[in-house]
Motif scaffolding. Structure first.
Motif, short mmCIF file in Angstrom:
data_model
loop_
_atom_site.label_atom_id
_atom_site.label_comp_id
_atom_site.label_asym_id
_atom_site.label_seq_id
_atom_site.Cartn_x
_atom_site.Cartn_y
_atom_site.Cartn_z
N ASP A 50 28.17 -51.01 65.15
CA ASP A 50 26.85 -50.40 65.13
C ASP A 50 25.96 -50.71 64.08
O ASP A 50 24.89 -50.67 63.98
CB ASP A 50 25.69 -49.07 66.18
CG ASP A 50 26.92 -48.00 64.98
OD1 ASP A 50 28.08 -48.77 64.32
OD2 ASP A 50 26.46 -46.97 64.88
N MET A 51 26.91 -51.06 63.02
CA MET A 51 26.47 -51.75 61.32
C MET A 51 26.41 -53.34 61.41
O MET A 51 26.29 -54.07 60.11
CB MET A 51 27.01 -51.02 60.60
CG MET A 51 27.08 -49.71 60.12
SD MET A 51 27.72 -47.98 59.23
CE MET A 51 27.05 -47.27 59.08
N ILE A 52 27.22 -53.72 62.18
CA ILE A 52 26.92 -55.58 62.35
C ILE A 52 25.89 -55.87 63.11
O ILE A 52 26.43 -56.04 63.98
CB ILE A 52 28.26 -55.79 62.81
CG1 ILE A 52 30.00 -54.84 62.28
CG2 ILE A 52 29.08 -57.19 62.31
CD1 ILE A 52 31.02 -55.33 62.25
N PHE A 96 25.15 -56.47 56.75
CA PHE A 96 25.77 -55.40 57.66
C PHE A 96 24.29 -54.50 56.98
O PHE A 96 24.23 -54.18 55.58
CB PHE A 96 27.30 -55.19 56.77
CG PHE A 96 27.86 -56.15 57.45
CD1 PHE A 96 29.18 -56.30 57.64
CD2 PHE A 96 28.37 -57.77 56.20
CE1 PHE A 96 29.37 -57.57 58.97
CE2 PHE A 96 29.37 -58.13 56.31
CZ PHE A 96 29.89 -58.14 57.06
N GLY A 97 24.12 -52.93 58.08
CA GLY A 97 23.14 -52.87 57.60
C GLY A 97 23.15 -51.61 57.81
O GLY A 97 24.00 -51.36 58.67
N SER A 98 22.55 -49.98 57.32
CA SER A 98 22.64 -49.10 57.51
C SER A 98 21.78 -47.60 57.55
O SER A 98 21.06 -48.87 56.22
CB SER A 98 24.41 -48.35 57.00
OG SER A 98 23.87 -48.64 55.61
N TYR A 99 21.65 -46.96 57.58
CA TYR A 99 20.42 -45.74 57.50
C TYR A 99 20.87 -44.77 56.00
O TYR A 99 22.22 -44.14 56.32
CB TYR A 99 20.13 -45.14 58.20
CG TYR A 99 19.92 -46.60 58.94
CD1 TYR A 99 17.99 -47.08 59.16
CD2 TYR A 99 19.83 -46.38 60.94
CE1 TYR A 99 17.29 -47.25 60.05
CE2 TYR A 99 18.99 -47.38 61.51
CZ TYR A 99 17.90 -47.64 60.79
OH TYR A 99 17.80 -49.06 61.74
N ARG A 100 20.83 -45.05 54.97
CA ARG A 100 21.03 -44.39 53.83
C ARG A 100 19.74 -43.31 52.98
O ARG A 100 18.74 -43.70 53.77
CB ARG A 100 21.40 -44.63 52.69
CG ARG A 100 22.82 -45.74 53.16
CD ARG A 100 23.73 -46.27 52.33
NE ARG A 100 24.86 -47.31 52.83
CZ ARG A 100 25.75 -47.94 51.71
NH1 ARG A 100 25.16 -48.00 50.49
NH2 ARG A 100 27.21 -48.61 51.99
N ASN A 101 19.68 -41.90 52.26
CA ASN A 101 19.40 -41.48 51.71
C ASN A 101 19.26 -41.78 50.20
O ASN A 101 20.30 -42.30 49.50
CB ASN A 101 19.61 -39.76 51.82
CG ASN A 101 18.23 -39.37 51.18
OD1 ASN A 101 17.67 -39.07 50.69
ND2 ASN A 101 17.68 -38.84 51.92
#
Length: 480
Positions: free
Chosen positions: A135-137, A152-157
Protein backbone atom coordinates in the motif's frame (compact mmCIF):
# COMPACT_ATOMS: atom_id res chain seq x y z
CA UNK A 1 -11.32 19.65 4.67
CA UNK A 2 -10.73 16.86 2.18
CA UNK A 3 -7.36 15.13 2.50
CA UNK A 4 -4.92 15.04 -0.40
CA UNK A 5 -4.13 11.45 -1.35
CA UNK A 6 -0.70 10.28 -2.49
CA UNK A 7 -2.08 9.50 -5.95
CA UNK A 8 -3.53 13.01 -6.25
CA UNK A 9 -0.26 14.56 -5.15
CA UNK A 10 1.73 12.51 -7.66
CA UNK A 11 -0.67 13.55 -10.41
CA UNK A 12 -0.15 17.17 -9.40
CA UNK A 13 3.60 16.69 -9.87
CA UNK A 14 2.97 15.65 -13.47
CA UNK A 15 3.27 11.88 -13.06
CA UNK A 16 0.79 9.78 -15.00
CA UNK A 17 -0.30 6.93 -12.78
CA UNK A 18 -1.66 3.78 -14.41
CA UNK A 19 -5.12 2.61 -13.46
CA UNK A 20 -4.63 -0.13 -10.88
CA UNK A 21 -7.59 -2.32 -9.98
CA UNK A 22 -5.36 -4.28 -7.61
CA UNK A 23 -5.24 -1.45 -5.05
CA UNK A 24 -8.94 -1.84 -4.26
CA UNK A 25 -8.21 -5.38 -3.02
CA UNK A 26 -5.17 -4.61 -0.86
CA UNK A 27 -7.32 -3.30 2.02
CA UNK A 28 -9.40 -6.50 1.94
CA UNK A 29 -6.29 -8.71 1.99
CA UNK A 30 -4.94 -6.65 4.89
CA UNK A 31 -8.13 -7.28 6.89
CA UNK A 32 -7.79 -11.03 6.42
CA UNK A 33 -4.08 -10.88 7.24
CA UNK A 34 -4.89 -8.98 10.45
CA UNK A 35 -7.58 -11.60 11.18
CA UNK A 36 -10.32 -9.03 11.75
CA UNK A 37 -12.95 -8.88 9.00
CA UNK A 38 -15.93 -7.30 10.70
CA UNK A 39 -18.50 -8.26 8.05
CA UNK A 40 -17.54 -11.92 8.50
CA UNK A 41 -16.15 -12.35 12.01
CA UNK A 42 -19.08 -10.52 13.65
CA UNK A 43 -22.56 -12.03 13.31
CA UNK A 44 -26.00 -12.00 14.95
CA UNK A 45 -27.68 -14.87 16.78
CA UNK A 46 -31.18 -15.13 18.22
CA UNK A 47 -31.38 -16.43 21.78
CA UNK A 48 -35.15 -16.78 21.97
CA UNK A 49 -35.73 -13.22 23.13
CA UNK A 50 -33.39 -10.90 21.22
CA UNK A 51 -30.65 -10.72 18.64
CA UNK A 52 -27.20 -10.78 20.17
CA UNK A 53 -23.93 -9.82 18.48
CA UNK A 54 -21.32 -12.57 18.54
CA UNK A 55 -17.66 -12.79 17.58
CA UNK A 56 -16.63 -15.74 15.47
CA UNK A 57 -13.77 -17.93 16.68
CA UNK A 58 -11.03 -18.00 14.06
CA UNK A 59 -7.90 -19.90 13.06
CA UNK A 60 -6.15 -16.97 11.37
CA UNK A 61 -4.97 -19.04 8.43
CA UNK A 62 -4.32 -16.02 6.17
CA UNK A 63 -1.41 -14.90 8.34
CA UNK A 64 -0.25 -18.43 9.07
CA UNK A 65 0.08 -19.23 5.36
CA UNK A 66 2.16 -16.07 4.75
CA UNK A 67 4.37 -16.81 7.78
CA UNK A 68 5.10 -20.29 6.44
CA UNK A 69 5.95 -19.00 2.96
CA UNK A 70 8.34 -16.43 4.45
CA UNK A 71 10.01 -19.10 6.60
CA UNK A 72 10.40 -21.43 3.63
CA UNK A 73 11.90 -18.75 1.38
CA UNK A 74 14.10 -16.62 3.64
CA UNK A 75 15.29 -18.26 6.83
CA UNK A 76 18.58 -18.40 8.73
CA UNK A 77 20.00 -21.09 6.39
CA UNK A 78 19.77 -18.96 3.24
CA UNK A 79 23.24 -17.76 2.22
CA UNK A 80 24.19 -14.87 -0.06
CA UNK A 81 27.53 -15.17 -1.86
CA UNK A 82 29.25 -12.14 -3.38
CA UNK A 83 32.85 -12.90 -4.37
CA UNK A 84 35.35 -10.92 -2.24
CA UNK A 85 32.67 -8.43 -1.19
CA UNK A 86 30.82 -10.90 1.01
CA UNK A 87 32.12 -9.77 4.47
CA UNK A 88 31.27 -6.13 3.74
CA UNK A 89 27.87 -7.10 2.30
CA UNK A 90 27.04 -9.13 5.40
CA UNK A 91 28.01 -6.15 7.56
CA UNK A 92 25.64 -3.84 5.66
CA UNK A 93 22.83 -6.41 5.75
CA UNK A 94 23.31 -6.86 9.48
CA UNK A 95 23.23 -3.10 10.03
CA UNK A 96 19.89 -3.04 8.22
CA UNK A 97 18.55 -6.09 10.14
CA UNK A 98 18.00 -7.85 6.83
CA UNK A 99 17.52 -11.36 8.23
CA UNK A 100 14.57 -10.20 10.32
CA UNK A 101 13.08 -7.43 8.18
CA UNK A 102 13.60 -9.36 4.94
CA UNK A 103 11.62 -12.31 6.30
CA UNK A 104 8.88 -9.93 7.46
CA UNK A 105 8.82 -8.24 4.05
CA UNK A 106 8.25 -11.56 2.28
CA UNK A 107 5.44 -12.35 4.71
CA UNK A 108 3.81 -8.98 3.94
CA UNK A 109 4.45 -9.35 0.20
CA UNK A 110 2.69 -12.71 0.17
CA UNK A 111 -0.17 -11.24 2.22
CA UNK A 112 -0.69 -8.01 0.26
CA UNK A 113 0.66 -9.14 -3.10
CA UNK A 114 3.74 -6.94 -3.37
CA UNK A 115 6.75 -5.80 -1.36
CA UNK A 116 9.82 -3.80 -2.28
CA UNK A 117 13.43 -3.43 -1.18
CA UNK A 118 14.71 0.14 -1.58
CA UNK A 119 18.37 1.19 -1.22
CA UNK A 120 19.82 4.68 -0.78
CA UNK A 121 22.52 6.61 1.07
CA UNK A 122 21.47 7.97 4.45
CA UNK A 123 22.29 11.45 5.82
CA UNK A 124 25.56 10.17 7.31
CA UNK A 125 26.62 8.41 4.11
CA UNK A 126 25.50 5.04 5.45
CA UNK A 127 23.73 2.57 3.17
CA UNK A 128 20.04 2.19 4.07
CA UNK A 129 17.68 -0.59 2.99
CA UNK A 130 13.97 0.14 3.31
CA UNK A 131 11.34 -2.59 3.37
CA UNK A 132 8.14 -1.30 1.75
CA UNK A 133 4.74 -2.99 1.72
CA UNK A 134 2.19 -2.92 -1.12
CA UNK A 135 0.00 0.00 0.00
CA UNK A 136 3.06 2.31 -0.09
CA UNK A 137 4.15 1.36 -3.64
CA UNK A 138 3.10 3.40 -6.70
CA UNK A 139 4.58 2.21 -10.03
CA UNK A 140 5.07 5.14 -12.41
CA UNK A 141 6.26 3.26 -15.49
CA UNK A 142 6.82 -0.37 -16.36
CA UNK A 143 7.53 -2.53 -19.35
CA UNK A 144 6.52 -6.17 -19.69
CA UNK A 145 5.78 -6.32 -15.97
CA UNK A 146 9.21 -4.91 -15.02
CA UNK A 147 8.86 -1.63 -13.10
CA UNK A 148 11.36 0.98 -14.28
CA UNK A 149 10.19 4.01 -12.27
CA UNK A 150 8.39 3.97 -8.94
CA UNK A 151 7.26 6.19 -6.07
CA UNK A 152 7.22 5.02 -2.46
CA UNK A 153 4.86 7.05 -0.30
CA UNK A 154 3.64 7.13 3.28
CA UNK A 155 1.94 9.44 5.76
CA UNK A 156 4.23 10.82 8.47
CA UNK A 157 4.22 13.47 11.17
CA UNK A 158 6.48 16.48 10.58
CA UNK A 159 6.38 19.46 12.95
CA UNK A 160 3.11 18.31 14.49
CA UNK A 161 1.37 18.04 11.09
CA UNK A 162 0.38 14.96 9.16
CA UNK A 163 2.27 15.03 5.87
CA UNK A 164 2.80 13.00 2.73
CA UNK A 165 6.37 11.76 2.31
CA UNK A 166 7.46 10.57 -1.12
CA UNK A 167 10.67 9.04 -2.40
CA UNK A 168 10.50 8.90 -6.20
CA UNK A 169 12.92 6.76 -8.20
CA UNK A 170 12.89 8.01 -11.78
CA UNK A 171 15.04 8.20 -14.87
CA UNK A 172 16.51 11.58 -15.85
CA UNK A 173 14.57 14.01 -18.00
CA UNK A 174 16.25 15.61 -20.99
CA UNK A 175 14.60 19.00 -20.52
CA UNK A 176 16.16 19.33 -17.06
CA UNK A 177 19.65 18.60 -18.35
CA UNK A 178 19.59 15.23 -16.61
CA UNK A 179 20.98 12.05 -18.10
CA UNK A 180 17.95 10.01 -19.29
CA UNK A 181 19.90 6.78 -18.78
CA UNK A 182 20.58 7.37 -15.07
CA UNK A 183 18.34 7.20 -12.03
CA UNK A 184 17.50 10.15 -9.79
CA UNK A 185 15.94 10.15 -6.33
CA UNK A 186 13.32 12.83 -5.78
CA UNK A 187 12.26 13.51 -2.18
CA UNK A 188 8.97 15.32 -1.47
CA UNK A 189 7.11 16.28 1.69
CA UNK A 190 3.67 17.91 1.52
CA UNK A 191 0.90 18.90 3.90
CA UNK A 192 -1.86 16.29 3.74
CA UNK A 193 -4.61 18.93 3.98
CA UNK A 194 -3.44 21.53 1.47
CA UNK A 195 -0.86 19.68 -0.61
CA UNK A 196 1.60 22.51 -0.01
CA UNK A 197 5.30 21.67 0.21
CA UNK A 198 6.81 21.34 3.69
CA UNK A 199 10.45 22.34 4.38
CA UNK A 200 12.82 19.39 4.49
CA UNK A 201 14.17 18.37 7.90
CA UNK A 202 17.94 18.33 8.37
CA UNK A 203 20.12 18.07 5.28
CA UNK A 204 17.72 16.16 3.02
CA UNK A 205 18.00 17.06 -0.68
CA UNK A 206 15.11 17.41 -3.11
CA UNK A 207 16.77 15.68 -6.07
CA UNK A 208 19.76 13.34 -5.87
CA UNK A 209 21.67 11.97 -8.84
CA UNK A 210 22.52 8.33 -8.15
CA UNK A 211 24.77 7.70 -11.17
CA UNK A 212 23.21 4.25 -11.47
CA UNK A 213 21.67 2.94 -14.66
CA UNK A 214 19.85 0.25 -12.72
CA UNK A 215 16.95 0.92 -10.34
CA UNK A 216 17.80 1.03 -6.64
CA UNK A 217 14.63 -0.87 -5.77
CA UNK A 218 13.43 -4.45 -6.27
CA UNK A 219 9.93 -5.92 -6.23
CA UNK A 220 8.99 -9.14 -4.45
CA UNK A 221 5.69 -10.78 -5.38
CA UNK A 222 4.29 -14.31 -5.21
CA UNK A 223 5.12 -16.02 -8.50
CA UNK A 224 1.49 -16.32 -9.56
CA UNK A 225 -0.49 -14.42 -12.19
CA UNK A 226 -2.43 -11.36 -11.06
CA UNK A 227 -5.87 -12.44 -12.30
CA UNK A 228 -7.44 -9.21 -11.02
CA UNK A 229 -5.51 -7.01 -13.46
CA UNK A 230 -3.55 -9.01 -16.03
CA UNK A 231 -1.49 -5.98 -17.13
CA UNK A 232 -0.53 -4.81 -13.65
CA UNK A 233 3.07 -5.08 -12.38
CA UNK A 234 1.64 -5.49 -8.86
CA UNK A 235 1.22 -9.00 -7.54
CA UNK A 236 -1.73 -10.54 -5.73
CA UNK A 237 -1.95 -12.06 -2.29
CA UNK A 238 -1.06 -15.74 -2.08
CA UNK A 239 -4.53 -16.25 -0.56
CA UNK A 240 -6.38 -13.91 -2.97
CA UNK A 241 -8.11 -16.88 -4.61
CA UNK A 242 -8.50 -18.84 -1.37
CA UNK A 243 -10.74 -16.54 0.70
CA UNK A 244 -13.64 -19.01 0.60
CA UNK A 245 -11.34 -21.73 1.93
CA UNK A 246 -10.07 -19.43 4.71
CA UNK A 247 -13.69 -18.63 5.60
CA UNK A 248 -14.42 -22.34 5.72
CA UNK A 249 -11.58 -22.85 8.22
CA UNK A 250 -13.03 -20.18 10.50
CA UNK A 251 -16.62 -21.37 10.11
CA UNK A 252 -15.84 -24.99 11.00
CA UNK A 253 -13.47 -23.98 13.80
CA UNK A 254 -16.10 -21.60 15.24
CA UNK A 255 -18.67 -24.40 15.18
CA UNK A 256 -16.15 -26.74 16.80
CA UNK A 257 -15.46 -24.38 19.71
CA UNK A 258 -19.16 -23.64 20.11
CA UNK A 259 -19.79 -27.36 20.47
CA UNK A 260 -18.02 -27.10 23.83
CA UNK A 261 -19.38 -23.65 24.72
CA UNK A 262 -22.97 -24.62 23.94
CA UNK A 263 -22.58 -28.28 24.88
CA UNK A 264 -23.10 -27.52 28.53
CA UNK A 265 -26.28 -28.68 30.18
CA UNK A 266 -29.23 -26.38 29.38
CA UNK A 267 -32.58 -25.80 31.07
CA UNK A 268 -35.52 -24.58 28.99
CA UNK A 269 -37.65 -22.25 31.11
CA UNK A 270 -41.15 -20.98 30.20
CA UNK A 271 -41.16 -17.21 29.86
CA UNK A 272 -43.86 -17.01 32.54
CA UNK A 273 -41.38 -18.39 35.08
CA UNK A 274 -38.63 -15.90 34.27
CA UNK A 275 -37.76 -13.38 36.96
CA UNK A 276 -39.61 -10.10 36.55
CA UNK A 277 -38.29 -6.56 36.46
CA UNK A 278 -39.87 -3.11 36.34
CA UNK A 279 -39.78 -1.27 33.07
CA UNK A 280 -41.63 1.01 30.65
CA UNK A 281 -44.01 -0.30 28.03
CA UNK A 282 -44.07 1.58 24.75
CA UNK A 283 -44.71 5.32 25.03
CA UNK A 284 -46.91 4.95 28.09
CA UNK A 285 -45.62 6.24 31.38
CA UNK A 286 -47.06 3.52 33.63
CA UNK A 287 -44.72 0.98 35.17
CA UNK A 288 -45.17 -2.64 34.14
CA UNK A 289 -43.45 -5.91 34.97
CA UNK A 290 -41.66 -7.61 32.09
CA UNK A 291 -39.72 -10.91 32.01
CA UNK A 292 -35.96 -10.44 32.08
CA UNK A 293 -32.98 -12.75 31.65
CA UNK A 294 -29.36 -11.94 32.17
CA UNK A 295 -27.96 -11.58 28.60
CA UNK A 296 -24.79 -13.38 29.68
CA UNK A 297 -26.71 -16.33 31.17
CA UNK A 298 -25.77 -19.60 29.47
CA UNK A 299 -27.64 -22.18 31.54
CA UNK A 300 -31.24 -21.04 31.17
CA UNK A 301 -33.01 -20.46 27.86
CA UNK A 302 -36.49 -18.87 27.92
CA UNK A 303 -39.26 -20.40 25.81
CA UNK A 304 -42.01 -18.12 24.45
CA UNK A 305 -45.40 -18.81 26.03
CA UNK A 306 -48.02 -20.57 23.93
CA UNK A 307 -51.40 -22.18 24.45
CA UNK A 308 -49.92 -24.95 26.58
CA UNK A 309 -50.13 -23.84 30.20
CA UNK A 310 -48.30 -26.80 31.69
CA UNK A 311 -44.79 -25.90 30.46
CA UNK A 312 -42.12 -26.90 32.93
CA UNK A 313 -38.37 -26.37 33.06
CA UNK A 314 -36.84 -29.03 30.79
CA UNK A 315 -33.25 -30.24 30.92
CA UNK A 316 -31.35 -30.55 27.62
CA UNK A 317 -28.08 -32.49 27.52
CA UNK A 318 -26.42 -32.22 24.07
CA UNK A 319 -23.75 -34.60 22.80
CA UNK A 320 -20.57 -32.93 21.53
CA UNK A 321 -19.71 -33.84 17.92
CA UNK A 322 -15.94 -33.53 18.29
CA UNK A 323 -14.90 -36.17 15.78
CA UNK A 324 -17.09 -34.81 12.97
CA UNK A 325 -15.77 -31.29 13.53
CA UNK A 326 -12.14 -32.39 13.63
CA UNK A 327 -12.62 -34.16 10.31
CA UNK A 328 -14.27 -31.03 8.89
CA UNK A 329 -11.44 -28.80 10.10
CA UNK A 330 -8.85 -31.11 8.53
CA UNK A 331 -10.68 -30.99 5.19
CA UNK A 332 -10.91 -27.20 5.38
CA UNK A 333 -7.18 -26.95 6.17
CA UNK A 334 -6.33 -29.29 3.29
CA UNK A 335 -8.29 -27.13 0.85
CA UNK A 336 -6.81 -23.92 2.25
CA UNK A 337 -3.19 -25.09 2.06
CA UNK A 338 -3.78 -26.51 -1.43
CA UNK A 339 -5.22 -23.23 -2.75
CA UNK A 340 -2.33 -21.27 -1.19
CA UNK A 341 0.31 -23.45 -2.85
CA UNK A 342 1.43 -25.40 0.23
CA UNK A 343 0.04 -28.77 -0.83
CA UNK A 344 -2.87 -30.71 0.62
CA UNK A 345 -1.34 -32.04 3.86
CA UNK A 346 0.79 -29.16 5.06
CA UNK A 347 -1.33 -28.67 8.20
CA UNK A 348 -2.46 -31.39 10.55
CA UNK A 349 -5.25 -30.66 13.04
CA UNK A 350 -5.09 -32.44 16.38
CA UNK A 351 -6.89 -32.00 19.63
CA UNK A 352 -4.25 -29.50 20.72
CA UNK A 353 -4.41 -27.28 17.63
CA UNK A 354 -2.87 -26.91 14.19
CA UNK A 355 0.58 -28.36 13.53
CA UNK A 356 2.77 -27.96 10.45
CA UNK A 357 3.80 -31.18 8.75
CA UNK A 358 7.47 -31.98 9.32
CA UNK A 359 7.97 -34.89 6.96
CA UNK A 360 10.46 -34.57 4.11
CA UNK A 361 8.89 -32.99 1.02
CA UNK A 362 8.91 -35.03 -2.16
CA UNK A 363 10.48 -33.37 -5.19
CA UNK A 364 7.24 -34.14 -7.04
CA UNK A 365 4.92 -32.54 -4.49
CA UNK A 366 2.94 -29.36 -5.03
CA UNK A 367 4.83 -27.59 -2.25
CA UNK A 368 8.24 -28.42 -3.73
CA UNK A 369 7.26 -27.18 -7.17
CA UNK A 370 5.68 -24.00 -5.82
CA UNK A 371 8.64 -23.39 -3.51
CA UNK A 372 11.09 -23.60 -6.39
CA UNK A 373 8.85 -21.34 -8.47
CA UNK A 374 8.61 -18.69 -5.74
CA UNK A 375 12.37 -18.76 -5.18
CA UNK A 376 12.83 -17.22 -8.66
CA UNK A 377 11.54 -13.67 -7.90
CA UNK A 378 13.01 -13.74 -4.39
CA UNK A 379 16.44 -14.74 -5.73
CA UNK A 380 16.29 -12.01 -8.40
CA UNK A 381 15.35 -9.38 -5.81
CA UNK A 382 18.14 -10.38 -3.39
CA UNK A 383 20.76 -10.45 -6.16
CA UNK A 384 19.76 -7.00 -7.43
CA UNK A 385 19.61 -5.69 -3.85
CA UNK A 386 23.18 -6.90 -3.20
CA UNK A 387 24.34 -5.31 -6.45
CA UNK A 388 22.63 -2.03 -5.55
CA UNK A 389 24.28 -2.07 -2.11
CA UNK A 390 27.68 -2.72 -3.72
CA UNK A 391 27.13 0.16 -6.17
CA UNK A 392 26.29 2.58 -3.34
CA UNK A 393 29.41 1.32 -1.57
CA UNK A 394 31.58 2.17 -4.59
CA UNK A 395 31.97 -1.36 -5.99
CA UNK A 396 30.31 -0.83 -9.39
CA UNK A 397 27.11 -2.34 -10.78
CA UNK A 398 28.31 -5.75 -11.99
CA UNK A 399 29.04 -7.63 -8.76
CA UNK A 400 28.65 -11.41 -9.14
CA UNK A 401 26.05 -12.53 -6.57
CA UNK A 402 24.47 -15.91 -5.91
CA UNK A 403 21.81 -17.05 -3.44
CA UNK A 404 21.62 -20.54 -1.92
CA UNK A 405 18.20 -21.32 -0.50
CA UNK A 406 17.48 -23.76 2.30
CA UNK A 407 16.73 -27.21 0.88
CA UNK A 408 16.43 -28.94 4.25
CA UNK A 409 12.65 -28.97 3.84
CA UNK A 410 13.16 -31.14 0.78
CA UNK A 411 15.87 -33.42 2.12
CA UNK A 412 17.76 -33.46 5.39
CA UNK A 413 21.50 -32.80 5.69
CA UNK A 414 22.44 -36.46 6.21
CA UNK A 415 20.70 -37.48 2.98
CA UNK A 416 22.60 -34.79 1.06
CA UNK A 417 25.93 -35.88 2.57
CA UNK A 418 25.34 -39.57 1.79
CA UNK A 419 24.37 -38.83 -1.80
CA UNK A 420 27.41 -36.63 -2.41
CA UNK A 421 29.78 -39.19 -0.88
CA UNK A 422 28.46 -41.92 -3.16
CA UNK A 423 28.76 -39.69 -6.23
CA UNK A 424 32.36 -38.71 -5.36
CA UNK A 425 33.38 -42.30 -4.62
CA UNK A 426 31.80 -43.40 -7.89
CA UNK A 427 33.76 -40.80 -9.85
CA UNK A 428 30.57 -39.02 -10.89
CA UNK A 429 31.20 -35.79 -8.99
CA UNK A 430 34.21 -33.74 -7.90
CA UNK A 431 35.08 -33.18 -4.26
CA UNK A 432 34.93 -29.44 -4.66
CA UNK A 433 31.38 -29.58 -6.04
CA UNK A 434 30.33 -31.89 -3.22
CA UNK A 435 31.75 -29.56 -0.56
CA UNK A 436 30.05 -26.56 -2.21
CA UNK A 437 26.69 -28.32 -2.13
CA UNK A 438 26.98 -29.77 1.38
CA UNK A 439 28.46 -26.65 2.95
CA UNK A 440 26.49 -24.11 0.89
CA UNK A 441 29.74 -22.29 0.21
CA UNK A 442 31.56 -20.66 -2.70
CA UNK A 443 34.23 -22.31 -4.86
CA UNK A 444 36.98 -20.36 -3.08
CA UNK A 445 35.78 -21.55 0.34
CA UNK A 446 35.54 -25.13 -0.91
CA UNK A 447 39.10 -24.96 -2.24
CA UNK A 448 40.34 -23.66 1.12
CA UNK A 449 38.55 -26.51 2.86
CA UNK A 450 40.20 -29.06 0.53
CA UNK A 451 43.61 -27.53 1.27
CA UNK A 452 42.98 -27.82 5.01
CA UNK A 453 41.93 -31.46 4.61
CA UNK A 454 45.06 -32.18 2.54
CA UNK A 455 47.31 -30.53 5.14
CA UNK A 456 45.75 -32.48 8.01
CA UNK A 457 45.98 -35.80 6.17
CA UNK A 458 49.56 -35.20 5.01
CA UNK A 459 50.49 -34.31 8.59
CA UNK A 460 49.40 -37.76 9.74
CA UNK A 461 51.48 -39.47 7.04
CA UNK A 462 48.43 -40.93 5.39
CA UNK A 463 48.77 -41.63 1.68
CA UNK A 464 45.89 -40.01 -0.22
CA UNK A 465 44.65 -41.46 -3.48
CA UNK A 466 42.94 -38.39 -4.91
CA UNK A 467 42.17 -40.05 -8.24
CA UNK A 468 39.92 -42.56 -6.55
CA UNK A 469 37.89 -39.66 -5.18
CA UNK A 470 37.25 -38.16 -8.59
CA UNK A 471 40.09 -35.61 -8.34
CA UNK A 472 43.45 -34.98 -10.03
CA UNK A 473 44.52 -31.90 -8.08
CA UNK A 474 43.01 -31.41 -4.64
CA UNK A 475 44.46 -27.95 -4.17
CA UNK A 476 43.69 -26.14 -7.39
CA UNK A 477 40.25 -27.68 -7.83
CA UNK A 478 41.00 -28.97 -11.35
CA UNK A 479 39.72 -32.26 -12.68
CA UNK A 480 35.96 -31.71 -12.43
Amino acid sequence: MKRVTIKQYLSGLGYSLPVEETYSYIAEWLEWYQNEVSRFHTYKIYDGARLRSEKRYRLGMAKKVCEDWANLLLNEKVSIKAENYEPRLNEILENNNFRVRGNQLIELAFALGTGALVEYLGPEGNIVIDYVRADMIYPLSYDNGDVTECAFGSYRNYGGKECIYLQIHRLGRRQDGEDPREYYLENRIADVDSGAAVPFPGNMHTVIRTGSRKPLFQFITPNIVNNIDLDSPMGISVFANALDEIKACDLVFDSYINEFVLGRKRILVPISMARMAMGQQGDRSETVFVPEFDPSETVFYQMPSDRNSDLKPTEVDMTIRAQEHELGIQRALDLCSFKCGLGTRHYQFTGSGVKTATEVISDRSDLYQNLKKNEIPVRAAIVRMAQAVAFLDGMGEDLEVSVDFDDSVIEDANTSIDRNLKLVQGGLKSRISAIMEIGKCSREEAQKEIRRIAEEESGTGTEIDWSSMGRTDPVSGDGE
